[in-house]
Every structure is written in C-alpha cells, then in structure tokens.
Design a protein around this motif. Structure first.
Motif, PDB file in Angstrom:
ATOM      1  N   ALA A   1      -4.177   5.785  -3.607  1.00 42.87           N
ATOM      2  CA  ALA A   1      -3.043   5.125  -3.825  1.00 42.87           C
ATOM      3  C   ALA A   1      -1.977   5.863  -2.961  1.00 42.87           C
ATOM      4  O   ALA A   1      -1.203   5.658  -2.430  1.00 42.87           O
ATOM      5  CB  ALA A   1      -2.670   4.862  -5.246  1.00 42.87           C
ATOM      6  N   ILE A   2      -2.277   7.260  -3.129  1.00 40.33           N
ATOM      7  CA  ILE A   2      -1.254   8.155  -2.376  1.00 40.33           C
ATOM      8  C   ILE A   2      -1.538   8.177  -1.141  1.00 40.33           C
ATOM      9  O   ILE A   2      -0.357   8.067  -0.291  1.00 40.33           O
ATOM     10  CB  ILE A   2      -1.536   9.498  -2.936  1.00 40.33           C
ATOM     11  N   THR A   3      -2.581   8.046  -0.613  1.00 35.88           N
ATOM     12  CA  THR A   3      -3.118   7.822   0.801  1.00 35.88           C
ATOM     13  C   THR A   3      -2.176   6.263   1.179  1.00 35.88           C
ATOM     14  O   THR A   3      -1.722   6.445   2.566  1.00 35.88           O
ATOM     15  CB  THR A   3      -4.350   7.712   1.158  1.00 35.88           C
ATOM     16  N   LEU A   4      -2.559   5.259   0.685  1.00 36.03           N
ATOM     17  CA  LEU A   4      -1.860   4.026   1.060  1.00 36.03           C
ATOM     18  C   LEU A   4      -0.172   4.297   0.863  1.00 36.03           C
ATOM     19  O   LEU A   4       0.399   3.706   2.002  1.00 36.03           O
ATOM     20  CB  LEU A   4      -2.224   3.103   0.091  1.00 36.03           C
ATOM     21  N   LEU A   5       0.379   5.133   0.137  1.00 38.67           N
ATOM     22  CA  LEU A   5       1.704   5.181   0.113  1.00 38.67           C
ATOM     23  C   LEU A   5       2.176   6.155   1.315  1.00 38.67           C
ATOM     24  O   LEU A   5       3.217   5.847   1.971  1.00 38.67           O
ATOM     25  CB  LEU A   5       2.086   6.027  -1.279  1.00 38.67           C
ATOM     26  N   ARG A   6       1.478   7.058   1.785  1.00 37.29           N
ATOM     27  CA  ARG A   6       1.575   7.725   3.010  1.00 37.29           C
ATOM     28  C   ARG A   6       1.520   6.954   4.166  1.00 37.29           C
ATOM     29  O   ARG A   6       2.335   7.083   5.345  1.00 37.29           O
ATOM     30  CB  ARG A   6       0.487   8.977   3.197  1.00 37.29           C
ATOM     31  N   GLU A   7       0.546   5.948   4.369  1.00 34.43           N
ATOM     32  CA  GLU A   7       0.585   5.178   5.596  1.00 34.43           C
ATOM     33  C   GLU A   7       1.847   4.003   5.369  1.00 34.43           C
ATOM     34  O   GLU A   7       2.380   3.940   6.373  1.00 34.43           O
ATOM     35  CB  GLU A   7      -0.596   4.217   5.531  1.00 34.43           C
ATOM     36  N   ALA A   8       2.427   3.814   4.040  1.00 37.54           N
ATOM     37  CA  ALA A   8       3.444   2.985   4.035  1.00 37.54           C
ATOM     38  C   ALA A   8       4.789   3.815   4.453  1.00 37.54           C
ATOM     39  O   ALA A   8       5.715   3.298   5.105  1.00 37.54           O
ATOM     40  CB  ALA A   8       3.700   2.771   2.658  1.00 37.54           C
ATOM     41  N   SER A   9       4.701   5.081   4.417  1.00 36.73           N
ATOM     42  CA  SER A   9       5.921   6.076   4.673  1.00 36.73           C
ATOM     43  C   SER A   9       5.956   6.004   6.310  1.00 36.73           C
ATOM     44  O   SER A   9       7.099   6.182   6.947  1.00 36.73           O
ATOM     45  CB  SER A   9       5.786   7.377   4.157  1.00 36.73           C
ATOM     46  N   LYS A  10       4.708   5.863   7.088  1.00 35.51           N
ATOM     47  CA  LYS A  10       4.625   5.889   8.622  1.00 35.51           C
ATOM     48  C   LYS A  10       5.348   4.671   8.889  1.00 35.51           C
ATOM     49  O   LYS A  10       6.233   4.528   9.965  1.00 35.51           O
ATOM     50  CB  LYS A  10       3.468   6.039   8.978  1.00 35.51           C
TER      51      LYS A  10
ATOM     52  N   VAL B   1      -2.323   0.657  -8.898  1.00 36.01           N
ATOM     53  CA  VAL B   1      -1.871   2.049  -9.087  1.00 36.01           C
ATOM     54  C   VAL B   1      -0.620   2.392  -8.170  1.00 36.01           C
ATOM     55  O   VAL B   1       0.039   3.300  -8.696  1.00 36.01           O
ATOM     56  CB  VAL B   1      -3.015   2.843  -8.810  1.00 36.01           C
ATOM     57  N   ALA B   2      -0.830   2.109  -7.091  1.00 37.39           N
ATOM     58  CA  ALA B   2       0.554   2.313  -6.257  1.00 37.39           C
ATOM     59  C   ALA B   2       1.826   1.889  -6.696  1.00 37.39           C
ATOM     60  O   ALA B   2       2.746   2.532  -6.719  1.00 37.39           O
ATOM     61  CB  ALA B   2       0.329   1.689  -4.657  1.00 37.39           C
ATOM     62  N   ASP B   3       1.659   0.604  -7.056  1.00 37.81           N
ATOM     63  CA  ASP B   3       3.008   0.071  -7.910  1.00 37.81           C
ATOM     64  C   ASP B   3       3.304   0.818  -9.026  1.00 37.81           C
ATOM     65  O   ASP B   3       4.583   1.005  -9.239  1.00 37.81           O
ATOM     66  CB  ASP B   3       2.763  -1.536  -8.413  1.00 37.81           C
TER      67      ASP B   3
ATOM     68  N   VAL C   1       3.509  -1.498   1.148  1.00 34.41           N
ATOM     69  CA  VAL C   1       2.223  -1.312   0.585  1.00 34.41           C
ATOM     70  C   VAL C   1       1.488  -2.747   0.414  1.00 34.41           C
ATOM     71  O   VAL C   1       0.289  -2.560   0.773  1.00 34.41           O
ATOM     72  CB  VAL C   1       2.429  -0.728  -0.686  1.00 34.41           C
ATOM     73  N   ASP C   2       1.997  -3.841  -0.129  1.00 32.87           N
ATOM     74  CA  ASP C   2       1.333  -5.096  -0.176  1.00 32.87           C
ATOM     75  C   ASP C   2       1.014  -5.821   1.086  1.00 32.87           C
ATOM     76  O   ASP C   2      -0.102  -6.127   1.216  1.00 32.87           O
ATOM     77  CB  ASP C   2       2.047  -5.974  -1.014  1.00 32.87           C
TER      78      ASP C   2
ATOM     79  N   LEU D   1       0.528  -3.950   3.948  1.00 33.33           N
ATOM     80  CA  LEU D   1      -0.498  -2.929   4.741  1.00 33.33           C
ATOM     81  C   LEU D   1      -1.701  -3.348   4.011  1.00 33.33           C
ATOM     82  O   LEU D   1      -2.979  -3.500   4.654  1.00 33.33           O
ATOM     83  CB  LEU D   1      -0.023  -1.641   4.563  1.00 33.33           C
ATOM     84  N   PHE D   2      -1.938  -3.643   2.630  1.00 31.12           N
ATOM     85  CA  PHE D   2      -3.159  -3.981   1.933  1.00 31.12           C
ATOM     86  C   PHE D   2      -3.512  -5.106   2.469  1.00 31.12           C
ATOM     87  O   PHE D   2      -4.895  -5.169   2.761  1.00 31.12           O
ATOM     88  CB  PHE D   2      -2.663  -3.823   0.506  1.00 31.12           C
ATOM     89  N   LEU D   3      -2.783  -6.058   2.474  1.00 34.99           N
ATOM     90  CA  LEU D   3      -3.260  -7.550   2.794  1.00 34.99           C
ATOM     91  C   LEU D   3      -3.600  -7.484   4.274  1.00 34.99           C
ATOM     92  O   LEU D   3      -4.874  -8.078   4.576  1.00 34.99           O
ATOM     93  CB  LEU D   3      -2.121  -8.634   2.668  1.00 34.99           C
ATOM     94  N   CYS D   4      -3.127  -6.902   5.117  1.00 31.60           N
ATOM     95  CA  CYS D   4      -3.414  -6.799   6.592  1.00 31.60           C
ATOM     96  C   CYS D   4      -4.621  -5.869   6.651  1.00 31.60           C
ATOM     97  O   CYS D   4      -5.417  -6.040   7.603  1.00 31.60           O
ATOM     98  CB  CYS D   4      -2.325  -6.014   7.340  1.00 31.60           C
ATOM     99  N   PHE D   5      -4.852  -4.687   5.662  1.00 32.50           N
ATOM    100  CA  PHE D   5      -5.876  -4.051   5.882  1.00 32.50           C
ATOM    101  C   PHE D   5      -7.498  -5.038   5.541  1.00 32.50           C
ATOM    102  O   PHE D   5      -8.417  -5.029   6.298  1.00 32.50           O
ATOM    103  CB  PHE D   5      -6.041  -2.992   4.994  1.00 32.50           C
ATOM    104  N   CYS D   6      -7.070  -5.819   4.471  1.00 28.57           N
ATOM    105  CA  CYS D   6      -8.282  -6.860   4.074  1.00 28.57           C
ATOM    106  C   CYS D   6      -8.451  -7.807   5.519  1.00 28.57           C
ATOM    107  O   CYS D   6      -9.466  -8.159   5.582  1.00 28.57           O
ATOM    108  CB  CYS D   6      -7.851  -7.468   2.861  1.00 28.57           C
TER     109      CYS D   6
END
Length: 725
Positions: free
Chosen positions: A367-376, A624-626, A690-691, A693-698
């Motif tokens: 989840a921290i990695t996902l938040l780091r991508e959201a930071s970018k 977990v990210a939320d 985050v949401d 990026l997660f949906l786009c990742f899927c």
C-alpha cells in the motif's frame, strides 16, 4: 446465449473516438476483460452526452429549488425564531408597541404544545398573549365565575390573562372558550426564556405543580402533571435550542479568528504531509502509525487514571442518559460511564491497528508503494491538491442556502382567524377573517351572523404553500443531499479523469495532456452532468430514507411492540449497508465515466465486474491504503484539536489571551471537526488518485501483457509488487 446480457462493445468505438480507423475486435460480454487496443491512450476525448433525461430533471429541480427559496423568503420571518410573538404577530416587550410592558408570552392552553407541529412551525397551536407576569395559582374560568359573586378581586386577577379589552366575567363559559376570550384554566408558572412555563417541583420523588399531581382543565376533565410536563418539553426544546443557538453564535463571533488560525494550521500540516509523502512515503506512514499507537496508549493510561479518580467521588455512578443534555462538558467528565466509554473506544482502536500490523504488515508495504505512485501523479498535477477548495465553496453555498430556506419555511406560519357564529345558517361561518377589520365586514352585520366573532384558529395558513410546509421541508432536505453528493461526484469524476490521463501516458510526464484537470472538469460538466446527477440522486434517496427511519425510531422509542422495533432496526441496518455499497460503487463508476465516457449504469456495471475480477487486490491493497490515509487525517485533526484545547482551556496563557466564552468547547469541537474536514479535503485527492490508479492498473493487466508490442504502462515497482500480490 449466456446468462449475462450480451452487449457488443468493440474496440472500433474507442478507435473512432480517438480518430482511428475500423477494428476487427470481437464482441465482448459484460464481465469479460477488455481486449488489447493499441489506439487506447486513456480518457476518451470525443464523447457524447450521457443520461440526458436525468440532466434535464436536475435542471428543473434546481429551478424549482430557487423558486422555493424566493417564496419562503417572501412569507417567512426569522425574527419569530429569536423573539416571542403573540397570536397577532406582535413581539413581546418591544418598546413602542402595546406590549412594551408585557415581556412574557402566555399560552391559553399549554397542553396543545405537546403537538409535534411545535418543532416544524416553531409555534404552539394555541392562542398566545403577552403578559406582564405569569399566573401563580391554579384556577379555572368556571371557578372564577363562582367566586366572582363573592368579590371582584377574583375577576381582576383572572382578566390579566384574557384578551385586551375583554371585561365580561358573566359571559357563559362555552361562549368564552368559543371566542377565545380567556383561557379555560390557569396553571402556576414561572418565566423561562420569556415564556410562562409550569412551575414543576419534585415532592417525595414525584413531579408536582403547587404540590398537585392532578388538576382540572376547566372543562371538567381530569389532567395530570405528566401531561403538563410533556407539553412544556415541547416548548423548552424549542426555546433551549434558540437560546443555545444564540450563545453559540456569540461564541463564534468572539473566537472566529482563533478558529481561522486553527484551520490554517491544519491546511499547512495537511499540505506538508502530502509533500513529504512524495519523498518519504514509507518513513512518514510508519511514523504516523507508530505515533498514533503511542498517542492511543497515552490516552488509555490517562483514562485509566481518571476512571480511578472519578470512581471515588460521590454521584459518579449516574449514567449519561440520566444526566441528559448538558452544555457544560465538565458534567460528563465527572461520570464513570464517560471514562469507560473513552477507555473502550481507545482500546478497540489500539487493538485494531495492532492486529492490522501483525497480519497485514506485508500488504502495508504494498500500500505504501501504491501511495508513492499516487504521490508522483499528484506531483505532476499539483493543481489537483487545491480542487477541494472548489468543492468546499460549493458545499458551503448549498448548506447555507438550505439553512436559510429551512429557517424561512419554519417561520412562515401565520396566525389564522376564523368566523365563529352561534347560528349555523351564517354563510360566513368558519371562513377566514382578520380581527382588525372584522367589524367592517358583512360577517358581523348580517342578521344570520349576529354574535359572530373573529377568533384564533391555528398557526399556519390556508394557502397550498402553508398546507404543504412539511413536504416542502422534506423537499428542501432531499435537494440539499442531492447537491452535496453531486458536488462530491463532480470532484471525483474530475480528479479521476486527470489522474487517468497521467496513468495512460506512455512517457510520463511528457505525454500527459496540458491542463489535465481543467480538461477533465470540462468533460465532466459538458458531457456527464446527467450521469453525476443520476448517481447522486440514488444515494440521496437512500440517505433520506435513513433519516426518516431515524425519525421513526425516535418516535417509537417508547413503544412496546417488539416486532415494530425489530423491523425498524432491520431496515436501518439494511439501508446503512446499501448506502455504504452505493458510495463505493458510485466512486468507481465515476472513474469509468471519466475514462470511457459511458453512461452511469454502464459505467457502474463495468466497474463492478472489473472489481470482481480483482476482488483479492480490492479487499487488501485498496482498503489498507485508505486506512493509512485515515490515520493521517486523525493525526492532523487530533494534533490541531489538542492545541486548541490547550489554548481555550487557558493552559497557554503566556503567549495568547483568549476571550471569555459561554461554552469553551464550541471552538475546540469546531477546530477539531473543521481540521478533520480540511485534512479530508486534501487527502481525498490522494484517495481518489489511489482508487483511479488501482482501477487503471487492473485495466492495464487485462489489456496488456508486458511485451514490447503491448507494454505495461504502470511503473516497474508498482508492477512488481501488485502483480506478485
């Protein structure tokens, strides 16, 4: 034919939308993954309007809402909420009026004040007169007539509470009550908030009025003191609310600079947290989790010490329910039950965080990695961090308009007078009249209307507007919910479109379209207002149903029917679950609307099947990210709220000097809640990123395979962790 409805959605539609040629992609069933399309570059640019019918309905409702506000403004008078007024609309105690020396409001029949309409119309449905003092004895009009033969002093006392100018103690009781000349009874009362309320006194554990538990209402009917108490509660709730509101407004007027400083500190802390999250996401989030655990541990220790100290005091075993509503918070802090509730709440929160760290420590890293991508993503679209300011202004405008409209609607009731005639053949009987001009009308001069009087009937009005004030209040509330959810939906769709354009760019940030946030906002307003209004309306109706169920639950709280209570609790639980589900699905549906430009139902269906195909990732990573972001919001709100407590509790007296307030908890609670909302506004951008990026990742996993012809558009770190998860 498969069980699911067949729907052809070939890649040619996407290709034609972005300017490409035909495609030979096969048809796709709903629920199946998207096929590879080399021309797909993120949000579809050329799109058409969706859910047009709902858009038109939304515009018509907004127009009707504006008309309702104008009509309420023309009929309402908010001064009735702040000042006591008699049945003629005159304010009690105002200089330059006949009531200048009569500052107290007296109710002819206070038993009618138990009517629920008191809180809706802000008036008690009985004749009201301004008097100089309240009655101090039990008396009825019948008893007064019997005693009047012994001396005039009885009538001189009773006439103080009759209509001005009435001086006929020998008039029959039936005619006096019919014409509302005098009250049928007097009850020992005392002035409270400019109103004569029964003087209740406990005697041997029983509530009495002048040492009585029963009395006569002047119509030979026995009444109990409990009925008086119920009627008085209807007035005191309204009066207490008015008085409390005025004191709170006064406190806000004195402390608003300090509240503003607290909000600025919360905004600065939230922005700093987000900027640091981009560079030190792992360190910052682990620090946040550990800090929250330490603060909760300190809270547990403090509550334990206070519980031990309070337990030795006399009277600390009283429950919160027995104490009731108190404006002084120190009253609750003297109860054991208060500290037990604090202790259990803090312990449950501490245990939840500890269990999450034990069983989901690996997922926390993902989840921290996902938040780091959201930071970018937010770093490349910095304007997105300030979009919540637009949402805040929209919400403030909607809530302010709703509050003013509700206030003017509630104060629209007028005193209605009707012609009362002893002769049934009078053609004007029961017709509306005016006391000032009644003597000049035919109703008082016709032979068949001899003896007619213009008497008070009720509060409200006979126009369709007045008869439907309660439905109009419900309409006002429904439109408020609709506008609030529409504003949030507009924010979510706008942010989703901007972040999706960042994700689907092959070379970031070079190929990210210019002004992605403005372009996404333009697409959402121009093409998808109907879809956003449709999703918002569904959620608003469910939320309104929950509010009505809560109202019914409050009314049936004293009922003995276990079946009714069970059904009501079941309905409340079902609607709560439905609301939570709709909130989550609407959020993902708006992402699909922003990316593909489809209508709301199609977008919700596509989002649902996409999430079901990735249900494990949804259940673990996204939640977990939320949760981590929620801890950040709590840390900021709690820190600023604690600082406000030290300031307004005068523990920081060296550098600052706060004003004297009626309730020092008003600015503290306001700062805490407002700080949480400010932090939520900034963090909602992150959560939406985050949401998205997660949906786009899927979608990326289903469209591409990582080869040179079909490369993944996610970052290598994100692909490594999420693919493995």
């Amino acid at each position: 034919m498969p069980a699911q409805r067949y729907a052809q959605r070939s890649a040619s539609s996407v290709r034609s939308a972005v300017g490409g040629g035909p495609s030979a992609a096969p048809p796709r069933y709903y629920g199946e993954p998207h096929k590879f399309d080399p021309c797909f570059r993120g949000p579809v640019r050329h799109r058409s309007c969706t859910d047009v019918l709902c858009c038109l309905v939304f515009m018509v409702v907004l127009l009707a809402y504006g008309v309702l506000g104008i009509v309420a403004w023309l009929h309402g008078d908010p001064r009735k909420v702040l000042h006591a007024t008699d049945s003629y609309g005159q304010f009690c105690g105002h200089s330059g009026t006949p009531n200048a020396k009569k500052p107290i409001l007296f109710y002819f029949n206070i038993l009618k004040c138990a009517n629920p309409a008191v809180l809706i119309n802000l008036q008690c449905p009985t004749t009201q007169m301004c008097v100089s003092k309240c009655p101090d004895r039990f008396a009825t009009y019948t008893d007064m007539q019997l005693q009047h033969t012994l001396g005039s002093s009885y009538w001189d006392y009773y006439r103080q509470f009759c209509k001005p100018g009435f001086n006929n103690p020998n008039k029959p009781v039936s005619q006096v009550l019919r014409d509302e000349d005098c009250p049928s009874m007097l009850v020992p009362s005392r002035p409270f908030l400019q109103r004569c309320l029964p003087d209740f006194l406990p005697l041997n554990g029983t509530l009495t009025v002048a040492n009585r538990t029963a009395f006569s209402d002047g119509l030979d009917s026995a009444r109990s003191v409990s009925e008086l108490r119920q009627a008085a509660n209807g007035i005191t709730r309204l009066a207490d609310t008015k008085q409390l509101g005025m004191k709170i407004v006064e406190d806000y007027a004195k402390s608003w600079p300090w509240i503003l400083i607290g909000l600025l500190i919360a905004a600065a802390a939230s922005l700093t947290f987000i900027l640091l999250l981009r560079f030190t996401a792992g360190l910052l989030l682990w620090t946040t989790v550990i800090t929250m655990m330490l603060l909760l541990a300190y809270g547990l220790w403090y509550c334990t010490m206070e519980l031990s100290a309070v337990g030795q005091r006399i009277g600390s075993d009283i429950t919160i329910v027995e104490v009731g509503l108190q404006t002084d918070l120190q009253v609750y802090l003297q109860l054991r039950q208060t500290w037990i509730i604090f202790l259990v709440s803090l312990g449950a929160t501490e245990a939840s965080i500890l269990l999450m760290l034990i069983f989901l420590r690996g997922r926390v890293h993902v989840a921290i990695t996902l938040l780091r991508e959201a930071s970018k993503a937010t770093g490349s679209i910095m304007s997105s961090l300030f979009y919540p300011l637009i949402t805040f202004l929209l919400l403030a405008l909607c809530i302010s308009y709703w509050a003013l409209t509700a206030l003017f609607l509630a104060s629209s009731g007028e005193a209605v007078y009707k012609v009362m005639s002893p002769d049934d053949t009078c053609p004007h009987a029961n017709s509306t009249c005016s006391p000032e001009t009644f003597n000049k009308t035919p109703a008082s001069s016709l032979a068949s209307c001899q003896g007619s009087r213009c008497t008070f009937s009720f509060y409200g009005g006979e126009t369709p507007y007045h008869r439907y004030l309660f439905p109009l209040q419900l309409f006002n509330l429904l439109v408020l919910l609709w506008l609030v959810h529409f504003s949030l939906a507009l924010e979510q769709c706008t942010l989703a479109g901007a972040f999706a354009s960042h994700y689907w760019a092959r070379r970031k940030p070079c190929e990210v379209p210019p002004w992605p946030l403005l372009s996404s906002f333009n697409r959402a307003v121009r093409y998808h207002t109907g879809s956003l209004a449709f999703g918002s309306l569904i959620l608003s109706v469910v939320q309104l149903a929950r509010i009505l169920l809560e109202y019914l639950d409050d009314k049936l709280r004293g009922a003995n029917s276990m079946v009714a209570r069970f059904l009501l609790c079941s309905l409340k639980c079902c609607f709560w679950c439905l609301e939570r589900f709709l909130r989550y699905m609407n959020r993902n549906a708006y992402i699909m609307v922003a990316v593909y430009g489809t209508n709301f139902c199609t977008s919700a269906r596509e989002a649902f099947f996409l999430l079901m195909r990735n249900v494990v990732r949804v259940a673990v990573l996204d939640r977990v990210a939320d949760f981590l972001l929620f801890l950040g919001k709590l840390l900021i709100a709690g820190g600023v709220g604690l600082l406000a407590f030290f300031v307004f509790d005068r523990r920081f007296t060296i550098f600052v000097e706060v004003p004297d307030l009626n309730f020092y908890w008003v600015p503290i609670v306001t700062v805490f809640l407002a700080s949480y909302l400010v932090a939520h506004g900034f963090f909602s951008v992150y959560a939406m990123c985050v949401d998205t990026l997660f949906l786009c990742f899927c979608e990326d996993l289903e469209r591409n395979d990582g080869s040179s012809e079909r490369p993944f558009l996610m970052s290598p770190d994100l692909h490594k962790l999420l693919r493995r998860s």
